[in-house]
Design an enzyme around this catalytic site. Structure first.
Site, PDB file in Angstrom:
ATOM      1  N   SER A  64      33.361  89.769  81.880  1.00 26.78           N
ATOM      2  CA  SER A  64      34.460  88.975  82.450  1.00 26.78           C
ATOM      3  C   SER A  64      34.208  88.491  83.870  1.00 26.78           C
ATOM      4  O   SER A  64      34.954  87.642  84.367  1.00 26.78           O
ATOM      5  CB  SER A  64      35.758  89.772  82.409  1.00 26.78           C
ATOM      6  OG  SER A  64      36.272  89.750  81.107  1.00 26.78           O
ATOM      7  N   LYS A  67      34.116  84.867  84.340  1.00 33.42           N
ATOM      8  CA  LYS A  67      35.317  84.036  84.214  1.00 33.42           C
ATOM      9  C   LYS A  67      35.651  83.216  85.474  1.00 33.42           C
ATOM     10  O   LYS A  67      35.881  82.001  85.379  1.00 33.42           O
ATOM     11  CB  LYS A  67      36.510  84.908  83.821  1.00 33.42           C
ATOM     12  CG  LYS A  67      36.374  85.531  82.425  1.00 33.42           C
ATOM     13  CD  LYS A  67      37.499  86.513  82.140  1.00 33.42           C
ATOM     14  CE  LYS A  67      37.442  87.050  80.719  1.00 33.42           C
ATOM     15  NZ  LYS A  67      38.463  88.108  80.487  1.00 33.42           N
ATOM     16  N   TYR A 189      31.910  81.025  75.205  1.00 30.65           N
ATOM     17  CA  TYR A 189      32.537  82.120  75.968  1.00 30.65           C
ATOM     18  C   TYR A 189      31.775  83.428  75.734  1.00 30.65           C
ATOM     19  O   TYR A 189      31.453  84.157  76.687  1.00 30.65           O
ATOM     20  CB  TYR A 189      34.010  82.268  75.579  1.00 30.65           C
ATOM     21  CG  TYR A 189      34.614  83.564  76.052  1.00 30.65           C
ATOM     22  CD1 TYR A 189      34.845  84.614  75.163  1.00 30.65           C
ATOM     23  CD2 TYR A 189      34.905  83.756  77.408  1.00 30.65           C
ATOM     24  CE1 TYR A 189      35.380  85.816  75.609  1.00 30.65           C
ATOM     25  CE2 TYR A 189      35.435  84.959  77.863  1.00 30.65           C
ATOM     26  CZ  TYR A 189      35.664  85.987  76.966  1.00 30.65           C
ATOM     27  OH  TYR A 189      36.182  87.176  77.398  1.00 30.65           O
ATOM     28  N   TYR A 241      43.419  92.293  86.415  1.00 31.50           N
ATOM     29  CA  TYR A 241      44.380  92.386  85.293  1.00 31.50           C
ATOM     30  C   TYR A 241      45.612  93.228  85.663  1.00 31.50           C
ATOM     31  O   TYR A 241      46.216  93.012  86.729  1.00 31.50           O
ATOM     32  CB  TYR A 241      43.693  92.992  84.056  1.00 31.50           C
ATOM     33  CG  TYR A 241      42.400  92.311  83.705  1.00 31.50           C
ATOM     34  CD1 TYR A 241      41.190  92.989  83.768  1.00 31.50           C
ATOM     35  CD2 TYR A 241      42.368  90.958  83.332  1.00 31.50           C
ATOM     36  CE1 TYR A 241      39.987  92.362  83.452  1.00 31.50           C
ATOM     37  CE2 TYR A 241      41.180  90.329  83.003  1.00 31.50           C
ATOM     38  CZ  TYR A 241      40.002  91.038  83.071  1.00 31.50           C
ATOM     39  OH  TYR A 241      38.815  90.422  82.758  1.00 31.50           O
ATOM     40  N   VAL A 259      33.629  94.454  81.556  1.00 28.06           N
ATOM     41  CA  VAL A 259      33.484  95.692  80.747  1.00 28.06           C
ATOM     42  C   VAL A 259      32.024  96.137  80.669  1.00 28.06           C
ATOM     43  O   VAL A 259      31.727  97.219  80.168  1.00 28.06           O
ATOM     44  CB  VAL A 259      34.046  95.501  79.327  1.00 28.06           C
ATOM     45  CG1 VAL A 259      35.561  95.401  79.357  1.00 28.06           C
ATOM     46  CG2 VAL A 259      33.431  94.316  78.607  1.00 28.06           C
TER      47      VAL A 259
HETATM   48  O1  DON Z   1      36.085  89.108  75.740  1.00 31.82           O
HETATM   49  C1  DON Z   1      35.860  90.285  75.922  1.00 31.82           C
HETATM   50  O2  DON Z   1      36.572  91.168  75.533  1.00 31.82           O
HETATM   51  C2  DON Z   1      34.606  90.619  76.785  1.00 31.82           C
HETATM   52  N1  DON Z   1      33.562  89.683  76.486  1.00 31.82           N
HETATM   53  C3  DON Z   1      34.950  90.583  78.248  1.00 31.82           C
HETATM   54  C4  DON Z   1      36.113  91.467  78.634  1.00 31.82           C
HETATM   55  C5  DON Z   1      36.002  92.013  80.037  1.00 31.82           C
HETATM   56  O3  DON Z   1      34.957  92.051  80.605  1.00 31.82           O
HETATM   57  C6  DON Z   1      37.261  92.547  80.616  1.00 31.82           C
HETATM   58  N2  DON Z   1      37.082  92.892  81.990  1.00 31.82           N
HETATM   59  N3  DON Z   1      37.229  94.021  82.439  1.00 31.82           N
END
Ligand code: DON
Length: 607
Positions: A64, A67, A189, A241, A259
């Site tokens: 993320s 983003k 994405y 978040y 993550v």
């Molecule tokens: O879309 C997802 O769930 C992962 N590719 C990215 C989520 C993420 O990194 C949330 N951040 N803490």
């Protein structure tokens, strides 16, 4: 010498490496392969200096953290208004994978949650999804400062299991947020989340944002300046978040987590920070990463609502003691040594309020100069104040330099108690404290002595009156008459021998033993030392030029013995031997020329 900033990061890493807790992400199967002990911290300054510790070369997927950079790219490609019609900027207060859409428009609340990020991936420039992907990976590469690849295994693993995100993508299509093929945007994405980076890359991405959108090392602009604050604002309110509120409250830096275990934090105009450690808390943020940022914010006063400025503004002029030597009259041996080595004494003029970023810059410049330095004089005359953390780092640097026999002294702190307070209270226990001088002249004389070592305290050879430079060139018979006419006067330490404005009484003084300081009064009642004179030197000779009042105060620095010649004795001798006055005036002119040369040096150095 190791930088105290590096030492601090090493210590923080060692302390937090012992932290347990958190779980490596497992909803994307490939991510479970991460080693929970991986842990690195990296900090990058606005001019590209890098401080890193731990597994800083370990690659991992950005997830993320991509983003805000794709959001930035969409803003640059499609403009604020168009993007705002597709994605909001409001914190959702929900988890990153929540389906938080505006009930009226279906637009995702912000670009940091998955829904918003999938939407922005569809907004970047490109006639086809392939072109859009190229745009994304190129733009990210400009923020990092190198070409990027993806981890195909992680990409495949998420594409095969990302059912929730597929549902989100179809909903975005349903609400007209995604205009084209939603699955193509979703694959882009997934790819952007699978981009491989290391902790240093993260810190440079953060530093590029901190540096107004320009990469500190490549100098390439990754984002138009007007969008930087928009990206940072969304990071500050939504980047963490449903931990965003606590984050701003406790850490106070625009940030983004992933993550994969990464976190970036941005200090506008000051630092970019990257942290990596896979174990996550229930909200999907790196457990160690959060702690690192909490410590940095507290220990370096980095909360974005605290002060900030251009770090390099903390340091103004740098000049050396061969440009501005002390005003004492060194012995010929000392002068020869100082002529060759005084450049090793550096004056650094510090400015403004000294925070960690400014002090980091100052210390780094000192380290760069250390190989050719014996001491640093930190001129604090134009310093408004200093933060506790900056004072601590400065004391740490002072002790580290001392370990390499490089002295760090202060001048012109004067009565600014806030500066003295933090310099004193942050001195380590085993430290004898810092040296501070009222003016640069006293400071540079101390540093000259530090440089000279044993040469500084030569036992002055006994000097006869006839050997004094002011009498140089007189024939022996005339010297004998002068010697006979002179009387001896002795003075105690701190005794005033002459006083500024005192009526001239025609006496000329030749120092036999001891030292005297020549002082001029300042408006604030203090005195500025003009020079220090030792054995063989003379003062008061202006009386020979018919001066009516004394132009300076002369004070004995210790026990002083002088020969004294009365002007009327000199007149009497000169009547029979006019050579006397001619030779005296020639020697006075030569001495004045040397004093004028040194004064010019000082003025040039201070200009
Ligand atoms: O879309 C997802 O769930 C992962 N590719 C990215 C989520 C993420 O990194 C949330 N951040 N803490």
């Amino acid at each position: 010498m190791q930088s105290p900033i590096q030492a601090y990061l090493d210590g923080l890493h060692a302390q937090l490496a012992r932290m347990q807790g958190g779980e490596v992400a497992n909803y994307i199967p490939e991510l479970t392969k991460a080693d929970p002990s991986w842990f690195s911290i990296c900090l990058v300054t606005m001019d590209g200096a890098v401080y890193s510790t731990g597994d800083s070369a370990q690659k991992f997927t950005i997830q993320s953290i991509s983003k805000p950079f794709v959001y930035a790219t969409a803003l640059a490609d499609r403009g604020v208004k168009f993007v705002a019609g597709k994605v909001g900027v409001e914190p959702s207060g929900d988890a990153f994978n929540s389906i938080s859409l505006d009930p009226k428009t279906g637009a995702p609340l912000n670009p940091m949650i998955n829904a918003g990020a999938i939407a922005t991936a569809s907004l970047v420039a490109g006639a086809t999804p392939e072109a859009q992907w190229q745009r994304i990976v190129d733009s990210m590469g400009t923020f990092v400062g190198r070409d990027l690849d993806i981890d195909e295994d992680v990409y495949r693993s998420e594409s095969d299991t990302g059912f929730r995100n597929r549902a989100i993508a179809w909903m975005l299509k349903n609400f007209g947020i995604i205009d084209g093929e939603p699955m193509a945007s979703l694959e882009n994405y997934f790819r952007q989340c699978s981009i491989l980076v290391d902790c240093r890359d993260l810190a440079f991405m953060a530093a590029t944002l901190a540096n107004g959108g320009v990469h500190p090392l490549t100098g390439r602009r990754a984002l138009p300046l007007e969008h930087v604050e928009r990206v940072l604002s969304v990071m500050a309110t939504c980047g963490m978040y449903d931990f965003a509120g606590s984050w701003v409250y406790e850490v106070g830096m625009p940030a983004k987590s992933g993550v994969g275990g990464g976190i970036i934090a941005v200090l506008p105009g000051r630092f970019g920070i990257g942290v990596f450690s896979p174990p996550l808390d229930p909200k999907g943020n790196s457990v160690r990463g959060i702690e690192v940022c909490r410590h940095l914010s507290r220990d370096f006063d980095l909360h974005v609502f605290s002060r900030a400025g251009d770090p390099s503004m903390a340091l103004g002029r740098i000049y050396t003691a061969d440009q501005a030597p002390s005003k004492r009259q060194p012995s010929p041996q000392m002068r020869r040594y100082l002529n060759d080595n005084a450049h090793r004494i550096k004056y650094l003029c510090l400015h403004g309020f000294l925070a960690v970023d400014g002090i980091e810059y100052v210390i780094r410049r000192m380290i760069e100069m250390a190989a050719d330095s014996s001491s640093f004089i930190l001129d604090m005359h134009q310093v408004d104040g200093i933060s506790e953390s900056a004072a601590r780092l400065l004391n740490d640097a002072r002790l580290r330099f001392a370990g390499e026999n490089i002295a760090v002294v202060f001048s012109r702190i004067h009565r600014r108690h806030a500066i003295k307070h933090f310099l004193s209270t942050t001195s380590p226990k085993n430290d004898r404290g810092y040296l501070s001088f009222e003016d640069n002249d006293l400071a540079v004389e101390w540093c000259e002595n530090h440089l000279l070592g044993d040469l500084a305290m030569p036992t002055p050879d006994p000097i006869a009156l006839v050997d004094c430079p002011l009498l140089r060139g007189l024939p022996p018979e005339l010297l004998a008459q002068v010697d006979k006419a002179a009387t001896v006067q002795c003075y105690r330490q701190d005794e005033s021998i002459l006083t500024t404005g005192q009526a001239g009484d025609g006496r000329v003084f030749f120092i036999a033993d001891g030292h005297v300081s020549i002082l001029v009064p300042l408006k604030n009642g203090a005195h500025q030392r003009i020079t220090t004179l030792g054995p063989g030197m003379s003062f008061g000779e202006m009386a020979l030029l018919g001066q009516t009042t004394r132009s300076a105060t002369v004070v004995a620095d210790g026990e002083v013995r002088c020969w004294v010649l009365e002007a009327n004795d000199i007149d009497r001798l000169a009547r029979d031997a006019p050579t006397l006055r001619i030779v005296l005036l020639e020697n006075i002119s030569r001495d004045m020329a040397e004093k004028l040369r040194r004064a010019t040096q000082w003025i040039a150095a201070l200009a």
